[in-house]
Design an enzyme around this catalytic site. Structure first.
Site, PDB file in Angstrom:
ATOM      1  CD  GLU A 250      46.400  57.939  29.179  1.00 16.89           C
ATOM      2  OE1 GLU A 250      46.050  56.757  29.317  1.00 16.89           O
ATOM      3  OE2 GLU A 250      45.962  58.868  29.875  1.00 16.89           O
ATOM      4  CB  CYS A 284      46.360  53.079  25.556  1.00 16.27           C
ATOM      5  SG  CYS A 284      46.173  53.432  27.304  1.00 16.27           S
TER       6      CYS A 284
END
Length: 419
Positions: A250, A284
């Site tokens: 990720e 993110c």
């Protein structure tokens, strides 16, 4: 008072220099953690691998359910404490750390629900002479040792998302938290052990250096590698995994938002402001770029700047703080350098654009930065980084949307328009 966290690796002793943990807002030392060297890493890996290889020591599903259910209740009972301590070590404002803690608890609930409903399946047979009178089915079993490497920006929830599914699946898990925020991880592991999980089934590791950490990740006894962090580090580690090790990476993104001319700004502005300045932009999926239709761009930018300038920046443990510090002091000057570069190359500064302390940066809005500026091309988060600003463009989209991260990193997008 500085807390001391001993090594939680069963059978291993501390090695190397202890790791100090600092409050990113005021720089005070809040804890010291013992670190693991090569010998301790080998102990963790051999313990977890031997556990997996011995089926008689596997934890039956009903017991795993009970452990996670009890852990969830224990987390509920100390949720405020977990939220405050997460805010103290990671700098995320308390109002958002409370939400993170609730989500971490919910992630265990999702694991429990999945364990109760997920199963194998029957394979169609009796379709021809060869399969006549045959019955075939699948069943789910643990795949092996899981190694999870996590990031600093959600110090409790990310760990819960990585460790919870491993325990639910019956896999021994070794978890390495970010060096800046290891305490929430250690507290969660202690909660799991209090809930009845044997020590060897979840082992937290604070490696003494990156070479030791890489040895943990690339060992052939690792069946599954879970990574949350920068693309640069993630792809490097993936390239060095042992043959047969599966992985989930990720990474970050540059998160463009497109605001159409008919968008309801009363609805869009609060969401975009929150998306850009949440946790000082250090996530993110933070809103890094906003593409606004030229007919409303000036008005949108002015309103956004007005909102940004009113956000309360300060001590993340106070209940009314809306934006906290960057995770490390050098990030403040790096962010300032990127913003200054954008201004020199033609961006219009609408608010912010300067440090307000050694650890905090003013919420910043830039209008029409150059496509060549780093704020246009790269994720300012980088390896554990993010800039607390939003850039807005009025020129055509196709060339502007291109970025270095387009194919190799997740590029989250949102569109605001009327249905």
């Amino acid at each position: 008072m500085t807390e001391h966290f001993p090594s939680l690796i069963p059978g291993a002793t501390a090695h190397g220099q202890p790791l100090p943990v600092y409050n990113p807002y005021d720089g005070s030392e809040i804890a010291v953690c013992e670190t693991a060297g090569y010998d301790a890493i080998e102990t963790a890996l051999s313990t977890a691998h031997a556990l997996y290889r011995d089926r008689d020591r596997w934890i039956p599903l009903p017991e795993r359910l009970t452990i996670l259910e009890k852990a969830m209740e224990l987390m509920k009972g100390c949720a405020e404490y977990l939220a405050v301590e997460a805010a103290r070590e990671g700098g995320k404002p308390l109002m958002d750390s409370r939400v993170e803690t609730a989500r971490a608890i919910d992630s265990l609930r999702i694991c429990i629900e999945t364990m109760r409903t997920d199963s194998g399946r029957e394979i169609p047979m009796n379709l021809n002479a060869a399969s006549r009178y045959h019955l075939a089915m699948t069943r789910q079993e643990p795949m092996g040792v899981v190694v999870a490497v996590s990031a600093f920006n959600h110090p409790l929830n990310l760990i819960a998302h990585q460790v919870g599914p491993a325990i639910a699946a019956g896999c021994p898990v070794i978890v390495k938290p970010a060096e800046d925020t290891p305490l929430s991880c250690l507290r969660l592991v202690q909660i799991l052990r209090e809930a009845g999980l044997p020590e060897a089934w979840c082992i937290p590791v604070i490696a003494e250096n990156l070479v030791v950490a890489q040895k943990l990740v690339t060992d052939p006894r690792v069946a599954f590698f879970s990574f949350i962090g920068s693309a640069k580090v993630g792809w490097m580690l993936r390239a060095n995994l042992a043959p047969g090790t599966r992985c989930a990476l990720e990474h970050g993104g540059v998160a463009p938002v497109i605001v159409a001319a008919d968008a309801d700004l009363n609805e869009a502005l609060p969401m975009i402001a929150k998306g850009g300045f949440y946790h000082a932009g250090q996530v993110c999926v933070s809103v890094q770029r906003v593409f606004v239709h030229e007919s409303i761009a000036k008005s949108f930018a002015a309103q956004l700047a007005e909102r940004a300038s009113k956000l309360k920046i300060g001590d993340p443990t106070l209940p009314d703080t809306e934006v906290g510090p960057l995770i490390r002091k050098p990030e403040v000057m790096r962010v300032h350098a990127w913003v200054s570069e954008a201004i020199r190359s033609g961006a219009e500064l609408l608010c912010g654009g300067h440090p307000i302390s050694p650890t905090c940066y003013a919420c910043t809005v830039l209008l029409n930065p150059s496509p060549a500026a780093r704020v246009s091309r790269e994720e300012i988060f980088g390896p554990w980084w993010r800039c607390i600003r939003i850039a807005i463009w009025t020129t055509p989209l196709p060339a502007r949307i291109r970025c270095r991260l387009r194919f190799r990193r997740r590029c989250s997008r949102a569109i605001s328009t009327r249905p």
